[in-house]
Design an enzyme around this catalytic site. Structure first.
Site, PDB file in Angstrom:
ATOM      1  N   ARG A 162     -15.262  36.622  -9.775  1.00 13.33           N
ATOM      2  CA  ARG A 162     -15.326  36.294 -11.258  1.00 13.33           C
ATOM      3  C   ARG A 162     -13.854  36.351 -11.842  1.00 13.33           C
ATOM      4  NH1 ARG A 162     -19.641  34.721  -9.538  1.00 13.33           N
ATOM      5  NH2 ARG A 162     -21.651  34.874 -10.611  1.00 13.33           N
ATOM      6  N   SER A 234     -25.263  35.927 -16.586  1.00 12.04           N
ATOM      7  CA  SER A 234     -25.038  37.540 -16.298  1.00 12.04           C
ATOM      8  C   SER A 234     -24.086  38.049 -17.406  1.00 12.04           C
ATOM      9  CB  SER A 234     -24.539  37.592 -14.720  1.00 12.04           C
ATOM     10  OG  SER A 234     -25.061  37.273 -13.876  1.00 12.04           O
ATOM     11  N   GLU A 330     -19.186  40.970 -17.683  1.00 11.51           N
ATOM     12  CA  GLU A 330     -18.436  40.114 -16.906  1.00 11.51           C
ATOM     13  C   GLU A 330     -18.118  38.978 -18.248  1.00 11.51           C
ATOM     14  OE1 GLU A 330     -19.352  35.888 -15.353  1.00 11.51           O
ATOM     15  OE2 GLU A 330     -20.777  37.180 -14.574  1.00 11.51           O
TER      16      GLU A 330
END
Ligand code: EPU
Length: 338
Positions: A162, A234, A330
């Site tokens: 990510r 997420s 995230e």
């Protein structure tokens, strides 16, 4: 080109947070960016957004928000083995996947139904079901605030979980304009992650379309549709811990799921840690932990960014207390000034 003051961002962030940007600029080509620079109207600092599917706004944004509407898909090279495409950063990610599936180009199908746009997909190195954007990207085209264009090779992009170099470069005036992908023309699938193979059990044949449908069904079962329930997918990253830490937790929790992490250590699903900490399905004001996937925080109606942040802090504190692990968001959290 769109240039507007006090621009509402409600429909530009999938959490559905009702904030504004002091200035909003949407450009449709590299030439439009060059014109802005030449006219001295290109902002000194900015927040570049895609569909806003990985952002949490805490306040109205006092600066300039940039958005790409570069929507071209060009074939750069085609051989009997593969195709190379140059895709505008403003193309909707899933439209790109649909095109690949329809043309029998292999590689992007596991990344079906991910909200967002192609530029942000590269910046964030989006991933799902055993595939990451970096597995398909060959290079990334950029322009900076002085009008200098640069092509980043795959190695230059420094892709990680990510993450990529473009997170940091965005703060230094670099804009991603196009992303180049290589897709295979040879039939091959990635089916070993989680329940993907099981989901395909009743399909008469495995095809790109069948894989896309299976992935979409799995996602729809676990992740909320942002048009119905605001979220950013997420909310946390899956933490990587040293083996000794993992073994210590496993003594008390023998069924803990885990994966070996790419750079060493053990990756633990944050969704499991949150569920074990008792948060799955629980609310704090108008913010809640999604009842089908504890890694996802949702806006149950009218939440502010600070309501979501308060829930995130409470969840993090519980996980820290129970397991000694600090799970990190995230999602990019944006305050008044970035
Ligand atoms: N789990 C629980 N409880 C939960 C959720 C998960 O116990 O409430 C455990 C289960 O054991 C499950 C495991 O966690 O087997 C993994 O869950 P899942 O396959 O749903 O994946 P994830 O690790 O929770 C990651 C990505 C998702 C991506 C899926 C599938 C991150 C931060 N998230 O989630 O990406 O779709 O894998 O590849 O890496 C996103 O980034 O926004 C996103 C949705």
């Amino acid at each position: 080109m769109i240039e507007q003051k006090d621009f509402p961002l409600l429909h530009h962030n999938t959490f559905g947070i009702n904030v504004t940007a002091a200035r909003f600029i949407e450009y449709g080509s590299v030439q439009e960016l060059r014109d802005l620079i030449a006219a001295g109207r290109f902002p000194d600092s900015f927040l570049h957004i895609g569909r806003g599917s990985n952002l949490l706004f805490l306040d109205d944004y006092d600066g300039t928000v940039l958005h790409s509407a570069i929507k071209t898909i060009e074939v750069m090279e085609e051989t009997p083995d593969a195709i190379r495409l140059k895709v505008g950063s403003g193309v909707v990610w899933d439209d790109f996947v649909v095109r690949c599936v329809a043309c029998n180009w292999y590689g992007a199908e596991n990344l079906s139904a991910i909200p967002g746009e192609v530029g942000a997909g590269a910046v964030q190195n989006i991933g799902a079901y055993g595939v990451e954007a970096k597995d398909l990207i060959t290079e990334v085209h950029t322009i900076n605030s002085e009008g200098v264009e640069r092509i980043y090779s795959h190695a230059d992009c420094r892709f990680a979980y990510r993450n990529s170099i473009f997170h940091a470069l965005s703060g230094r005036g670099v804009v991603v304009t196009h992303v180049c992908f290589r897709l295979s023309k040879h039939e091959s699938y990635t089916l070993n992650y989680g329940t993907v193979r099981k989901e395909l059990e009743n399909c008469p044949a495995i095809t790109l379309g069948a894989v896309r449908e299976a992935i979409t069904r799995i996602r729809n079962g676990k992740l909320p549709d942002p048009a119905v329930l605001g979220s950013a997918g997420s909310f946390f990253m899956n933490p990587v811990v040293p083996e000794a830490t993992f073994e210590a937790i496993r003594r008390d929790h023998p069924s803990i799921p885990s994966y070996p992490a790419a750079g060493g250590g053990i990756k633990i699903p944050a969704g499991w840690l949150i569920e074990q900490s008792g948060w799955k399905g629980r609310s704090l004001g108008p913010a809640a932990v999604y009842d089908k996937q504890a890694l996802v925080l949702v806006n149950t109606g009218g939440a502010t960014g600070r309501d979501i942040l308060a829930l995130s802090d409470a969840v993090r504190a519980s996980v820290k207390e129970k397991f000694g692990i600090d799970i990190r968001p995230e999602v990019k959290i944006i305050s008044r000034w970035k």
